[in-house]
Every structure is written in C-alpha cells, then in structure tokens.
Design an enzyme around this catalytic site. Sequence first.
Site, PDB file in Angstrom:
ATOM      1  N   THR A   1       0.834  -1.220   0.000  1.00 41.46           N
ATOM      2  CA  THR A   1       0.000   0.000   0.000  1.00 41.46           C
ATOM      3  C   THR A   1       0.857   1.253   0.000  1.00 41.46           C
ATOM      4  OG1 THR A   1      -0.142  -0.131   2.409  1.00 41.46           O
ATOM      5  CG2 THR A   1      -1.998  -1.024   1.175  1.00 41.46           C
TER       6      THR A   1
ATOM      7  N   ASP B   1       9.281  -8.338   2.098  1.00 42.47           N
ATOM      8  CA  ASP B   1       8.000  -8.674   2.727  1.00 42.47           C
ATOM      9  C   ASP B   1       8.308  -9.255   4.111  1.00 42.47           C
ATOM     10  OD1 ASP B   1       5.725 -10.100   3.561  1.00 42.47           O
ATOM     11  OD2 ASP B   1       5.067 -10.426   1.501  1.00 42.47           O
TER      12      ASP B   1
ATOM     13  N   LEU C   1       5.825  -1.317  11.612  1.00 39.64           N
ATOM     14  CA  LEU C   1       4.593  -0.676  11.121  1.00 39.64           C
ATOM     15  C   LEU C   1       3.995  -1.420   9.928  1.00 39.64           C
ATOM     16  CD1 LEU C   1       5.755   1.679  12.887  1.00 39.64           C
ATOM     17  CD2 LEU C   1       5.001   3.238  11.109  1.00 39.64           C
TER      18      LEU C   1
ATOM     19  N   THR D   1       0.794 -10.948   7.604  1.00 40.52           N
ATOM     20  CA  THR D   1       1.682  -9.805   7.835  1.00 40.52           C
ATOM     21  C   THR D   1       1.742  -9.468   9.319  1.00 40.52           C
ATOM     22  OG1 THR D   1       1.392  -8.902   5.627  1.00 40.52           O
ATOM     23  CG2 THR D   1       2.004  -7.337   7.334  1.00 40.52           C
TER      24      THR D   1
ATOM     25  N   ASN E   1       8.772 -12.712  12.889  1.00 46.25           N
ATOM     26  CA  ASN E   1      10.080 -12.475  12.277  1.00 46.25           C
ATOM     27  C   ASN E   1      10.784 -11.265  12.891  1.00 46.25           C
ATOM     28  OD1 ASN E   1      10.072 -14.665  10.519  1.00 46.25           O
ATOM     29  ND2 ASN E   1       8.899 -13.549   8.968  1.00 46.25           N
TER      30      ASN E   1
ATOM     31  N   LYS F   1      15.301 -10.303  18.993  1.00 43.88           N
ATOM     32  CA  LYS F   1      15.900 -11.207  19.991  1.00 43.88           C
ATOM     33  C   LYS F   1      17.370 -11.483  19.642  1.00 43.88           C
ATOM     34  CE  LYS F   1      15.445 -16.051  20.817  1.00 43.88           C
ATOM     35  NZ  LYS F   1      14.773 -17.168  20.154  1.00 43.88           N
TER      36      LYS F   1
ATOM     37  N   TYR G   1      -7.666  -8.111  10.396  1.00 43.91           N
ATOM     38  CA  TYR G   1      -6.860  -7.004  10.916  1.00 43.91           C
ATOM     39  C   TYR G   1      -6.892  -6.995  12.440  1.00 43.91           C
ATOM     40  CZ  TYR G   1      -5.263  -2.104  11.344  1.00 43.91           C
ATOM     41  OH  TYR G   1      -4.573  -0.954  11.653  1.00 43.91           O
TER      42      TYR G   1
ATOM     43  N   GLN H   1       9.139 -14.397  27.984  1.00 44.72           N
ATOM     44  CA  GLN H   1       9.927 -15.611  27.756  1.00 44.72           C
ATOM     45  C   GLN H   1      11.389 -15.324  27.438  1.00 44.72           C
ATOM     46  OE1 GLN H   1       7.615 -18.163  25.204  1.00 44.72           O
ATOM     47  NE2 GLN H   1       9.359 -19.505  24.789  1.00 44.72           N
TER      48      GLN H   1
HETATM   49  P1  NAD Z   1      -0.151   2.301   5.187  1.00 44.23           P
HETATM   50  O1  NAD Z   1      -0.945   1.278   4.474  1.00 44.23           O
HETATM   51  O2  NAD Z   1       0.013   3.635   4.571  1.00 44.23           O
HETATM   52  O3  NAD Z   1       1.292   1.744   5.515  1.00 44.23           O
HETATM   53  C1  NAD Z   1       1.596   0.376   5.721  1.00 44.23           C
HETATM   54  C2  NAD Z   1       2.899   0.073   5.016  1.00 44.23           C
HETATM   55  O4  NAD Z   1       3.247  -1.305   5.238  1.00 44.23           O
HETATM   56  C3  NAD Z   1       2.826   0.259   3.493  1.00 44.23           C
HETATM   57  O5  NAD Z   1       3.933   0.994   3.058  1.00 44.23           O
HETATM   58  C4  NAD Z   1       2.827  -1.171   2.960  1.00 44.23           C
HETATM   59  O6  NAD Z   1       3.344  -1.267   1.665  1.00 44.23           O
HETATM   60  C5  NAD Z   1       3.660  -1.879   3.997  1.00 44.23           C
HETATM   61  N1  NAD Z   1       3.419  -3.329   4.079  1.00 44.23           N
HETATM   62  C6  NAD Z   1       2.220  -3.965   4.119  1.00 44.23           C
HETATM   63  N2  NAD Z   1       2.417  -5.291   4.208  1.00 44.23           N
HETATM   64  C7  NAD Z   1       3.753  -5.487   4.230  1.00 44.23           C
HETATM   65  C8  NAD Z   1       4.586  -6.651   4.297  1.00 44.23           C
HETATM   66  N3  NAD Z   1       4.060  -7.879   4.379  1.00 44.23           N
HETATM   67  N4  NAD Z   1       5.931  -6.480   4.283  1.00 44.23           N
HETATM   68  C9  NAD Z   1       6.485  -5.248   4.189  1.00 44.23           C
HETATM   69  N5  NAD Z   1       5.742  -4.117   4.127  1.00 44.23           N
HETATM   70  C10 NAD Z   1       4.405  -4.247   4.143  1.00 44.23           C
HETATM   71  O7  NAD Z   1      -0.800   2.439   6.647  1.00 44.23           O
HETATM   72  P2  NAD Z   1      -0.471   3.466   7.832  1.00 44.23           P
HETATM   73  O8  NAD Z   1      -1.680   4.248   8.080  1.00 44.23           O
HETATM   74  O9  NAD Z   1       0.812   4.151   7.593  1.00 44.23           O
HETATM   75  O10 NAD Z   1      -0.300   2.437   9.043  1.00 44.23           O
HETATM   76  C11 NAD Z   1       0.971   2.056   9.531  1.00 44.23           C
HETATM   77  C12 NAD Z   1       0.795   1.140  10.718  1.00 44.23           C
HETATM   78  O11 NAD Z   1       0.072   1.805  11.747  1.00 44.23           O
HETATM   79  C13 NAD Z   1       0.014  -0.133  10.396  1.00 44.23           C
HETATM   80  O12 NAD Z   1       0.594  -1.221  11.090  1.00 44.23           O
HETATM   81  C14 NAD Z   1      -1.365   0.152  10.931  1.00 44.23           C
HETATM   82  O13 NAD Z   1      -2.033  -1.017  11.313  1.00 44.23           O
HETATM   83  C15 NAD Z   1      -1.058   1.049  12.115  1.00 44.23           C
HETATM   84  N6  NAD Z   1      -2.212   1.935  12.433  1.00 44.23           N
HETATM   85  C16 NAD Z   1      -2.487   3.018  11.651  1.00 44.23           C
HETATM   86  C17 NAD Z   1      -3.583   3.817  11.956  1.00 44.23           C
HETATM   87  C18 NAD Z   1      -3.931   5.041  11.148  1.00 44.23           C
HETATM   88  O14 NAD Z   1      -4.933   5.691  11.451  1.00 44.23           O
HETATM   89  N7  NAD Z   1      -3.170   5.423  10.149  1.00 44.23           N
HETATM   90  C19 NAD Z   1      -4.395   3.501  13.053  1.00 44.23           C
HETATM   91  C20 NAD Z   1      -4.088   2.373  13.799  1.00 44.23           C
HETATM   92  C21 NAD Z   1      -2.973   1.597  13.485  1.00 44.23           C
HETATM   93  N1  UDP Z   2      14.242 -14.267  12.333  1.00 41.09           N
HETATM   94  C1  UDP Z   2      14.541 -13.261  11.435  1.00 41.09           C
HETATM   95  N2  UDP Z   2      15.722 -12.599  11.587  1.00 41.09           N
HETATM   96  C2  UDP Z   2      16.612 -12.879  12.574  1.00 41.09           C
HETATM   97  C3  UDP Z   2      16.278 -13.907  13.475  1.00 41.09           C
HETATM   98  C4  UDP Z   2      15.082 -14.584  13.337  1.00 41.09           C
HETATM   99  O1  UDP Z   2      13.767 -12.958  10.533  1.00 41.09           O
HETATM  100  O2  UDP Z   2      17.645 -12.225  12.639  1.00 41.09           O
HETATM  101  C5  UDP Z   2      12.958 -14.963  12.189  1.00 41.09           C
HETATM  102  C6  UDP Z   2      13.110 -16.440  11.828  1.00 41.09           C
HETATM  103  O3  UDP Z   2      12.251 -16.680  10.706  1.00 41.09           O
HETATM  104  C7  UDP Z   2      12.562 -17.148  13.040  1.00 41.09           C
HETATM  105  C8  UDP Z   2      11.651 -16.128  13.682  1.00 41.09           C
HETATM  106  O4  UDP Z   2      12.274 -14.904  13.427  1.00 41.09           O
HETATM  107  O5  UDP Z   2      11.790 -18.276  12.678  1.00 41.09           O
HETATM  108  C9  UDP Z   2      11.488 -16.301  15.170  1.00 41.09           C
HETATM  109  O6  UDP Z   2      12.771 -16.357  15.758  1.00 41.09           O
HETATM  110  P1  UDP Z   2      13.011 -17.084  17.137  1.00 41.09           P
HETATM  111  O7  UDP Z   2      14.468 -16.988  17.445  1.00 41.09           O
HETATM  112  O8  UDP Z   2      12.090 -16.548  18.161  1.00 41.09           O
HETATM  113  O9  UDP Z   2      12.519 -18.542  16.900  1.00 41.09           O
HETATM  114  P2  UDP Z   2      13.082 -19.752  16.021  1.00 41.09           P
HETATM  115  O10 UDP Z   2      14.315 -19.297  15.298  1.00 41.09           O
HETATM  116  O11 UDP Z   2      13.342 -20.797  17.026  1.00 41.09           O
HETATM  117  O12 UDP Z   2      11.949 -20.087  15.092  1.00 41.09           O
END
Ligand code: NAD
Ligand code: UDP
Length: 328
Positions: free
Chosen positions: A41, A62, A77, A96, A103, A109, A149, A166
């Site tokens: 987005t 992602d 975020l 996500t 992740n 950690k 959501y 933990q």
């Molecule tokens: P937004 O949609 O403008 O921004 C979200 C961003 O996350 C985007 O740039 C999108 O491309 C990226 N994104 C989505 N899925 C992803 C993924 N799997 N990997 C990497 N990037 C990914 O929304 P926003 O308003 O800027 O919101 C930001 C955060 O704040 C969100 O987590 C939202 O839930 C939270 N939030 C916002 C509001 C608000 O009013 N704006 C209210 C409550 C919570």
């Molecule tokens: N992970 C990551 N970056 C790091 C370390 C971990 O993206 O530098 C991700 C990885 O996919 C892992 C998850 O975070 O599965 C959770 O990590 P954690 O150490 O809690 O658990 P585990 O490795 O045992 O699954």
Amino acid sequence: MKEHHRKRILVTGGAGFLGSHLCERLVAQGHDVLCVDNFYTGTKDNIAHLLDCANFELMRHDVTFPLYVEVDEIYNLACPASPIHYQHDPVQTTKTSVHGAINMLGLAKRVKARIFQASTSEVYGDARVHPQKEDYWGHVNPLGPRACYDEGKRCAETLFMDYRRQHGLSIKIARIFNTYGPRMHPSDGRVISNFMMQALAGKPVTIYGDGSQTRSFCYVDDMIDAFIRLMNSPEEVTGPMNLGNPHELSMLAIARKIIESTGSSSEVMFEPLPMDDPCHRQPDITFAQNTLGWQPATGLDDGLKRTGDYFRRLTQAAAARAKLPSMA
Ligand code: NAD
Ligand code: UDP
Ligand code: UDP
C-alpha cells in the site's frame, strides 16, 4: 549527532503513510534509517525525498519472510491499515501481522534490539466501554470481515508480551487511534481521504450509515512525536499504550468540516454502513500523558487545512500529468 547517540533504526512499512513521516523524523534526527517495505500500500513517492540522504536506505522486502540485518531499534509498522486495503487479501493481512511480528521479534531477539509495535484501537473492536482505556479487553467479532486485521493485531500484541516474558525483549506497544495527514493514500477508502478527495472534486461526500458513528482524529505529526517518545521511554514502560487525539466527532460533523475547510460546494450522500463498523471510538490517553508527557498539539482545523493542501497538490499534479502529450 554524536556518534554514541546515533542508532541504526529499522522501520518496517516505512514507505506508507505513518512510516514515511517516521523515517523523515528519524533521518532528520541523524539516525541511520533502514526502511523496509513491499509496497503493498505504500509508495516510493512517499520517501523519494529521503533517497539522497546518506543516512537513509530503502529495501524491498516482505516481513512475512525472515530478515537478517543488524540494527539497534525496530519500529514494526508493516501492515495495510485501511479497511478496503486490509480486506483485499485478508489472509495476507493476518500473515503480515502474525508472521511479520514473529520475524521482527526473532530479529530483535537475535540482535538485542528494542522493538515497537504499531497496534491499533481496533483491538477494542465495537467497544462497549467509552472512552477506551488500555485495561479494556475489547469486543471484536473474530469471524467478520474486519477480523483479519483486528485479530492479527491482537495476536501480535500477545506475541510481543510473550517474547518479553519468555526472552526478556525490550518492547513497546502503541495502540494507535485514527490518524490523518499528508501522504494518506488518496484512494484508501478511509474517511478523511475519501471526504477530502470527494470535496475537492465537488462530488457528493459519502456518509456510511446515518453518520452518527464517531471517531477521534489525530494529526500525523503529533502521532510521530508520541511514537518516538514511547520508543525512548524507560525499559519498564511496555504498553500497550493508547495514542490518539481524544477530540471525538461524528462522521456527519467531519463531513461538514471538510466541505467547509476545502471551500467545496459538495452535498452529503448516505450509503449503507459496512458490517461490524464500530459505533464510537475515543481514546483515554491518561497513561500517555502521565508517562510520556505527551498530548496532541494540532487542532482539527489546522490539521485538515494541511491535509487539504496536500490532496489539492496531489490532484493538481495528476491533472497536469493527464494533460501531457502521449509518448506513443
Ligand atoms: P499504510 O498502508 O500507509 O502503511 C503500511 C505500510 O506497510 C505500506 O507501506 C505497505 O506497503 C507496507 N506493508 C504492508 N504489508 C507489508 C509486508 N508484508 N511487508 C512489508 N511491508 C508491508 O498504513 P499506515 O496508516 O501508515 O499504518 C501504519 C501502521 O500503523 C500499520 O501497522 C497500521 O495497522 C497502524 N495503524 C495506523 C492507523 C492510522 O490511522 N493510520 C491507526 C491504527 C494503526
Ligand atoms: N528471524 C529473522 N531474523 C533474525 C532472526 C530470526 O527474521 O535475525 C525470524 C526467523 O524466521 C525465526 C523467527 O524470526 O523463525 C522467530 O525467531 P526465534 O528466534 O524466536 O525462533 P526460532 O528461530 O526458534 O523459530
Ligand atoms: N466512512 C464514511 N464514509 C466514507 C468512508 C468511511 O462514512 O467514505 C465511515 C466508516 O464507516 C467509519 C468511519 O467513517 O464509520 C471511519 O472509517 P475509516 O475507514 O476511516 O476508519 P475505521 O473504521 O477503521 O476507524
């Protein structure tokens, strides 16, 4: 900035509305900022002005996949935020929130980074307590169209609390209430962006239901200020903490305000209320006020004017592009 104050900060979702403002503020403070986004987005336009800064870096990634980087702090975020965006691919939305949180927590950690979670007022659902305080457990329909959501964000909060209990992680959970301002997506369907775009085009302003439902809107600059204060708060302050502006308004009132502030001649038009649409929402921000010494400083009139200016520039730029001769 002195070298020992300079931090390497990861912002996931950094090309989105809130993320881009956060990156901008952290870059201006002199930190090394890594913006991670899959552009689901968010857009490159939102952070184009930062690309030439030596202390800003952009990575397409992602967060549902692991990420191995070395950072001191993480602002998580990444997640679509508007109902039409998060309902477009609800399974991906839950992934996500949940896999993304796992992740980022795993990363925090491994590198011992402090981690901030952008949670939401949606964890309260269609609240039965008003205004909402952090100790209210919420009233969420776990099966409805908003659940991907709401429940995803609730599960992310659980993960944050458990990684703290933990594994001793340093965590901060912000429950963000409706926020608005420049760089909101013009077609994200959220109420402020919809009403602004409709008013500027002189089209009818679409009120869902009878317009008596309420929300409380916070201007983006105030919200970013709160994010950074919460991140820098003492270790024992984990949240969840409500962040928002307690000034509550009905959708009918906000429609009138936007029509007035844009100088529009638009009429209002009534459409059906979407399923599970919360009736009322207003944050109790006593905890944030007492702990962070923070409260919103931008009034609605001022915030709407700045947002209207942004949307006006956006529509003018689009109109100018449409007039360019075709390259074909
Ligand atoms: P937004 O949609 O403008 O921004 C979200 C961003 O996350 C985007 O740039 C999108 O491309 C990226 N994104 C989505 N899925 C992803 C993924 N799997 N990997 C990497 N990037 C990914 O929304 P926003 O308003 O800027 O919101 C930001 C955060 O704040 C969100 O987590 C939202 O839930 C939270 N939030 C916002 C509001 C608000 O009013 N704006 C209210 C409550 C919570
Ligand atoms: N992970 C990551 N970056 C790091 C370390 C971990 O993206 O530098 C991700 C990885 O996919 C892992 C998850 O975070 O599965 C959770 O990590 P954690 O150490 O809690 O658990 P585990 O490795 O045992 O699954
Ligand atoms: N809304 C509206 N007209 C619109 C868009 C939204 O009346 O064109 C209403 C919507 O039904 C909800 C409120 O405005 O009651 C806020 O909607 P938004 O999507 O901005 O945020 P959320 O419901 O997630 O708080």
